[in-house]
Scaffold this active site. Sequence first.
Site, short mmCIF file in Angstrom:
data_model
loop_
_atom_site.label_atom_id
_atom_site.label_comp_id
_atom_site.label_asym_id
_atom_site.label_seq_id
_atom_site.Cartn_x
_atom_site.Cartn_y
_atom_site.Cartn_z
N GLY A 272 -9.33 -59.66 -11.29
CA GLY A 272 -9.58 -58.28 -10.88
C GLY A 272 -9.79 -58.17 -9.38
O GLY A 272 -9.68 -59.15 -8.64
N TYR B 116 -18.86 -45.09 -18.22
CA TYR B 116 -19.04 -46.25 -17.33
C TYR B 116 -20.47 -46.29 -16.80
O TYR B 116 -21.14 -47.33 -16.84
CB TYR B 116 -18.02 -46.13 -16.19
CG TYR B 116 -18.16 -47.16 -15.09
CD1 TYR B 116 -17.85 -48.50 -15.33
CD2 TYR B 116 -18.53 -46.79 -13.80
CE1 TYR B 116 -17.94 -49.44 -14.30
CE2 TYR B 116 -18.62 -47.72 -12.78
CZ TYR B 116 -18.32 -49.04 -13.04
OH TYR B 116 -18.40 -49.96 -12.02
N1 SER Z 1 -15.70 -48.32 -7.77
C1 SER Z 1 -16.24 -47.97 -9.05
C2 SER Z 1 -15.50 -46.86 -9.68
O1 SER Z 1 -14.97 -46.05 -8.95
C3 SER Z 1 -17.69 -47.58 -8.92
O2 SER Z 1 -18.47 -48.64 -9.28
O3 SER Z 1 -15.46 -46.77 -10.86
#
Ligand code: SER
Length: 331
Positions: free
Chosen positions: A9, A134
């Site tokens: 990743g 998330y």
């Molecule tokens: N960069 C991530 C996102 O945009 C934030 O933790 O999901």
Amino acid sequence: MLLITGSQGQIGSDLVTALQNRYGVDQVLESGRRASDKNLYETLDVTNHQRFREIISAYKIDTIYHLAGILSAKGECYPERCWQVNIHGLKNVLELAKKYSLKVFWPSSIAVFGPHTPKQNTPQTTIEDPATMYGITKVTGELLCQYYAQRFGVDVRSVRFPGIISYQTLPGGGTTDFAVEMFYAALQQTHYTCFVRPDTRLPMMYMPDAIGAMLKLMSADAAALTVRSSYNLTAISFSAAELFAEIQKHVPTFTCDYCPDYRQAIADSWPSIIDDTQARQDWGWQPTYGLSAMVKDMLHQLAMRIEGSGFPVAGFDSAQPAKSLSIQISQ
Ligand code: SER
């Protein structure tokens, strides 16, 4: 030996090199869902506890950098999968850490914050009311980390990463991805349609600072760490328009327009500037890159990787052909 999950990743691909440089190539085991012909690599679905345990025991792993996870925008498309991977993956890591006395790094995020969190100088301890699946998995994950640290003595360490800007591997499925895409567009297409409004100001960080933070936190004295959920961490905050203007200084032909989509609401629910005093006090966190230094270095590094970008790169060795990258800008 160290294990990295999600090693292919955005953060993983840079972290592998940093850990190999520090501890030796033979001390870093990579893993991910996709197969790979790399030498020290194992295919691993982090929700599979048994497979996870077999790998940890076979390679005598003592430290895990658990990076496998689904980001905010993709998590809104697949909320159930986001919960499965982010929560069950982390739970497996913490259970195995308890059993095998593993040291753990796990990234949390600015996504733990939500509409009622103070947007300016967001404190370490404050309202966490995330609007995304998330964010919900990150809040839950932080509480799980804190619980395993306090109840079972697991040495788990974490930071709330802002948007990470890097040139090695594209981020996938995040809300802050526009900041990275803008660089590719500047060098490849000369125009970018940004998926958030120009005034969208978010905390961001250049990858070398993110790597530095992980290495520094993981080598800090355990007794100095007062936070076992996750540390606020910040480096640069800028709006989409400010990033565009800074890139345009170097690429005057570059143009940008703005067409906000569902990711605007996610961005609007996150803070603009974060207070990271605790991380600075406890383990000496300090970022290196500001906006102009980051933009300059990003353009330089990307130009060396993108064939025919036409961007003048000081010190570029023309005997070394630029690698051809196939870049998909998601809209
Ligand atoms: N960069 C991530 C996102 O945009 C934030 O933790 O999901």
